[in-house]
Design a protein around this motif. Structure first.
Motif, PDB file in Angstrom:
ATOM      1  N   PRO A 173       0.842  -1.202   0.005  1.00 22.98           N
ATOM      2  CA  PRO A 173      -0.077  -0.079   0.029  1.00 22.98           C
ATOM      3  C   PRO A 173       0.877   1.184   0.031  1.00 22.98           C
ATOM      4  O   PRO A 173       2.036   0.990   0.521  1.00 22.98           O
ATOM      5  N   LYS A 174       0.212   2.262  -0.744  1.00 18.01           N
ATOM      6  CA  LYS A 174       0.770   3.515  -0.744  1.00 18.01           C
ATOM      7  C   LYS A 174       0.738   4.299   0.613  1.00 18.01           C
ATOM      8  O   LYS A 174      -0.121   4.954   0.933  1.00 18.01           O
ATOM      9  N   LEU A 175       1.936   4.259   1.326  1.00 12.75           N
ATOM     10  CA  LEU A 175       1.751   4.966   2.679  1.00 12.75           C
ATOM     11  C   LEU A 175       2.783   5.993   2.891  1.00 12.75           C
ATOM     12  O   LEU A 175       4.005   6.004   2.127  1.00 12.75           O
ATOM     13  N   PRO A 176       2.693   7.037   3.595  1.00 10.98           N
ATOM     14  CA  PRO A 176       3.556   8.220   3.571  1.00 10.98           C
ATOM     15  C   PRO A 176       4.676   7.678   4.443  1.00 10.98           C
ATOM     16  O   PRO A 176       4.740   6.966   5.247  1.00 10.98           O
ATOM     17  N   LYS A 177       5.915   8.631   4.125  1.00 10.97           N
ATOM     18  CA  LYS A 177       6.934   8.354   4.925  1.00 10.97           C
ATOM     19  C   LYS A 177       6.898   8.748   6.227  1.00 10.97           C
ATOM     20  O   LYS A 177       6.219   9.788   6.709  1.00 10.97           O
ATOM     21  N   PRO A 217      -9.332   5.575   8.417  1.00  7.77           N
ATOM     22  CA  PRO A 217      -8.373   6.051   9.125  1.00  7.77           C
ATOM     23  C   PRO A 217      -7.206   5.590   8.583  1.00  7.77           C
ATOM     24  O   PRO A 217      -7.018   4.405   7.969  1.00  7.77           O
ATOM     25  N   LEU A 218      -6.110   6.351   8.896  1.00  6.59           N
ATOM     26  CA  LEU A 218      -4.767   6.105   8.093  1.00  6.59           C
ATOM     27  C   LEU A 218      -3.881   5.833   9.422  1.00  6.59           C
ATOM     28  O   LEU A 218      -3.671   6.307  10.507  1.00  6.59           O
ATOM     29  N   VAL A 219      -3.492   4.334   9.393  1.00 10.63           N
ATOM     30  CA  VAL A 219      -2.639   3.811  10.442  1.00 10.63           C
ATOM     31  C   VAL A 219      -1.181   3.480   9.730  1.00 10.63           C
ATOM     32  O   VAL A 219      -1.261   2.505   8.961  1.00 10.63           O
ATOM     33  N   VAL A 220      -0.118   4.245  10.191  1.00 11.80           N
ATOM     34  CA  VAL A 220       1.123   4.110   9.652  1.00 11.80           C
ATOM     35  C   VAL A 220       2.112   3.702  11.017  1.00 11.80           C
ATOM     36  O   VAL A 220       2.233   5.048  11.772  1.00 11.80           O
ATOM     37  N   PRO A 221       2.949   2.718  11.289  1.00 11.21           N
ATOM     38  CA  PRO A 221       3.922   2.708  12.381  1.00 11.21           C
ATOM     39  C   PRO A 221       4.959   3.788  11.857  1.00 11.21           C
ATOM     40  O   PRO A 221       5.632   3.660  10.742  1.00 11.21           O
ATOM     41  N   VAL A 222       5.385   4.583  12.978  1.00 12.57           N
ATOM     42  CA  VAL A 222       6.685   5.486  12.661  1.00 12.57           C
ATOM     43  C   VAL A 222       7.881   5.318  13.325  1.00 12.57           C
ATOM     44  O   VAL A 222       8.832   5.695  12.837  1.00 12.57           O
ATOM     45  N   LYS A 223       7.680   4.745  14.749  1.00  8.16           N
ATOM     46  CA  LYS A 223       9.026   4.552  15.166  1.00  8.16           C
ATOM     47  C   LYS A 223       8.965   3.678  16.433  1.00  8.16           C
ATOM     48  O   LYS A 223       7.880   3.122  17.116  1.00  8.16           O
TER      49      LYS A 223
END
Length: 598
Positions: A248-252, A554-560
């Protein structure tokens, strides 16, 4: 009849007279001579029963000729004789019967009407079923009636691979360089059969008759048959696709800042596990409690301990009231309410008046309220329960405190009204072991987390409005989004589920990011962040954006991934809480340390 070959008779009749022999049928040579000499041979027929030759007359010959030509055998029969109309060709002026027609022929019959109605009634009641004219398939049918069309040559067919041809190693008299040494032979024998590069060792014989039988012949032939029978051979179209296009296209993560990423302050004064931490409304101070039975209040910017309060048992949960200057601490079966005396002086004095409102001991059915006076440590009131308290939570208005007792069967949840010094039992029966309870941020909803379900109750209507299916084996913790429409649940089987309550009762997303059990989850009150802490000594910060547009998910993206705690007795990070104003997070672990990540 061979017994009478030497006699002139063939037996005896009923009178005892001899039956003379008749003329025998000749052989082929006699037939040939008779055919040449006898002009009536073609019409002669031999009667085997009587033993004599019969010559057919001309009448019989004519009948036989007509039968052979598909004609009528009767010579005098004419099939084309003219038709004679015996009944209709003469017109009769007077009828045969002059009786007038009876009246019943012009009136409907009552008897027939009753008979028809009886049949109709039987059909309506199902006693008589109409005949089904639909063709039925035969029970027995010819399996080979419909022959399939012959299959055309399949261009996609791949033939079975052929066995490799034998080489020098399989020869009975191989060259010297192909013979294994003693070390290679021992290494081959010590290797597992599955890991061997070949099933035999090259050996040398002086002549072919000295070569023994190959012991693995049947096994190899059987494996070859299995390969031919079980291994499918089919041409597959390979897709020329970039594997990155399937993701999937997820933001950085760098585009989703700010979020905590760096260690800033270490709070190290606890001995043993730190079970719970919480922050005040402004974020200047935090409170913590753990296994060492000591309640500590810290200054968040420096890590300095401002106050210590000794309690008689292990502190399992602490919560800071966001409206009043009040801290609730669960210690064994008792909940202590204390005023830390920090912050605005007006709020501190109003909180003291609220806590001093209880004059005497107040005993209720499921708990007892005890006033503690002006204790120097700030303790004002304690609430004693019948069972050990595992978790507590404040309502947003600051007057209600919900208490969870996991081991209690009769009264697992109590809601205390601090202003009126009263308690109420919301449930008569507990459905499963209750892990945690939470209040809705803005609506009169009460969330109850059990092992596998989240039940949502309307406190005004006093009824359950929704039952969420967690799809995990054992849920451990939960947190509600500040807007109240989304919910996350952590579990001991390393799974975190996200619920969109406007979408379905089943999880919107299921994430397995941790390697061990998840101990605590929380949302940030201002930023689109949530955190999950686990026994693998890590805290994962995830960007969880909830949009106002109901059509957009909702947008769910692990970041750290934050690490700083040590594994102690197979436990890692036990609790966490976000800073109420800044994108910072506090984590408490089993090693007795509290870290601030900024």
């Amino acid at each position: 009849m061979e017994w009478y070959d030497e006699y002139d008779h063939i037996g005896y009749d009923i009178h005892g007279e001899k039956v003379a022999k008749t003329k025998k049928e000749g052989d082929q040579l006699d037939k040939l001579l008779d055919r040449m000499d006898n002009p009536d041979f073609w019409r002669t027929v031999h009667n085997k029963r009587e033993g004599e030759d019969l010559v057919l007359p001309d009448e019989d010959i004519a009948i036989i000729d007509k039968m052979r030509s598909n004609s009528y055998p009767d010579l005098g029969y004419n099939p084309y004789e003219p038709y004679v109309d015996f009944f209709s060709y003469e017109k009769m002026e007077t009828p045969l019967v002059d009786t007038p027609e009876p009246k019943r022929r012009f009136i409907p019959s009552k008897h027939e009407h009753k008979k028809v109605m009886k049949i109709i009634r039987a059909i309506r009641n199902g006693w008589i079923k109409p005949k089904d004219d639909t063709p039925k398939k035969p029970v027995y049918f010819d399996l080979w009636a419909n022959k399939p069309e012959p299959q055309k040559h399949n261009p996609m067919h791949i033939p079975a691979p052929k066995l490799p041809l034998p080489g020098n190693e399989e020869s009975y008299n191989p060259p010297e360089e192909y013979l294994p040494s003693q070390e290679e032979r021992e290494q081959w024998e010590n290797t597992d059969e599955v890991d061997r590069d070949r099933n035999f060792l090259p050996q040398k014989y002086s002549c072919l008759r000295h070569v023994p039988a190959y012991p693995q012949l049947i096994n190899e032939k059987f494996d070859r048959c299995l390969d031919l029978y079980l291994c499918p051979r089919k041409m597959k179209m390979k897709l020329n696709m970039n594997p990155d296009d399937l993701l999937p296209k997820l933001p950085k993560p760098k585009d989703l800042k700010p979020f905590p990423s760096t260690k800033a302050v270490k709070f190290s004064d606890h001995e043993g596990h730190v079970y719970s931490i919480d922050s005040n409304k402004s974020g200047e101070f935090i409170v913590s409690g753990g296994e060492d039975k000591m309640l500590r209040i810290w200054e968040s910017s420096t890590g300095r301990v401002l106050n210590k309060v000794a309690l008689p048992d292990t502190i399992t949960s602490v919560k800071w009231n966001k409206v009043h200057s009040m801290v609730a601490a669960a210690c064994g079966n008792t909940v202590y309410l204390l005023n830390p005396g920090l912050g605005d002086r007006v709020v501190v004095e109003s909180s003291n008046k609220l806590l001093h409102g209880l004059g005497d001991i107040k005993e209720l059915d499921n708990c007892q309220w005890y006033p503690l006076g002006n204790d120097k440590d700030g303790l004002r009131t304690k609430i004693v329960h019948n069972d050990a308290v595992s978790n507590i939570t404040w309502h947003n208005n600051g007057n209600y405190l919900a208490v969870t007792m996991r081991d209690s069967k009769s009264c697992p949840v109590l809601i205390h009204n601090v202003a009126k010094h009263s308690s109420q039992k919301p449930f008569n029966k507990s459905k499963g072991q209750i892990q945690q309870v939470e209040f809705h941020p803005s609506k009169p909803f009460f969330y109850v987390l059990s092992q596998r379900y989240v039940r949502v109750y309307n406190l005004v209507k006093q009824a359950m409005v929704r039952k969420l299916i967690c799809s995990v084996k054992w849920a451990s913790c939960m947190a509600i989004h500040p807007k109240g429409d989304n919910l996350i649940v952590g579990s001991y089987d390393k799974t975190l589920v996200w619920f969109d309550m406007d979408l379905s009762v089943k999880p919107y997303k299921s994430l397995q990011q941790h390697k061990k059990a998840i101990r605590h989850v929380c949302f940030h009150p201002r930023y689109p962040l949530y955190a999950s802490s686990s026994d693998d000594c890590s805290t994962i910060i995830t960007h969880g954006m909830v949009y106002n547009d109901l059509v957009k998910n909702p947008l769910v993206v692990p970041v750290k991934v934050l690490r700083g705690h040590k594994d102690t007795s197979k436990y890692g990070v036990l609790c966490n809480v976000f800073h109420p104003q800044q994108p910072w997070i506090y984590t408490g672990g089993a090693d007795g340390d509290i870290w601030l990540f900024v």
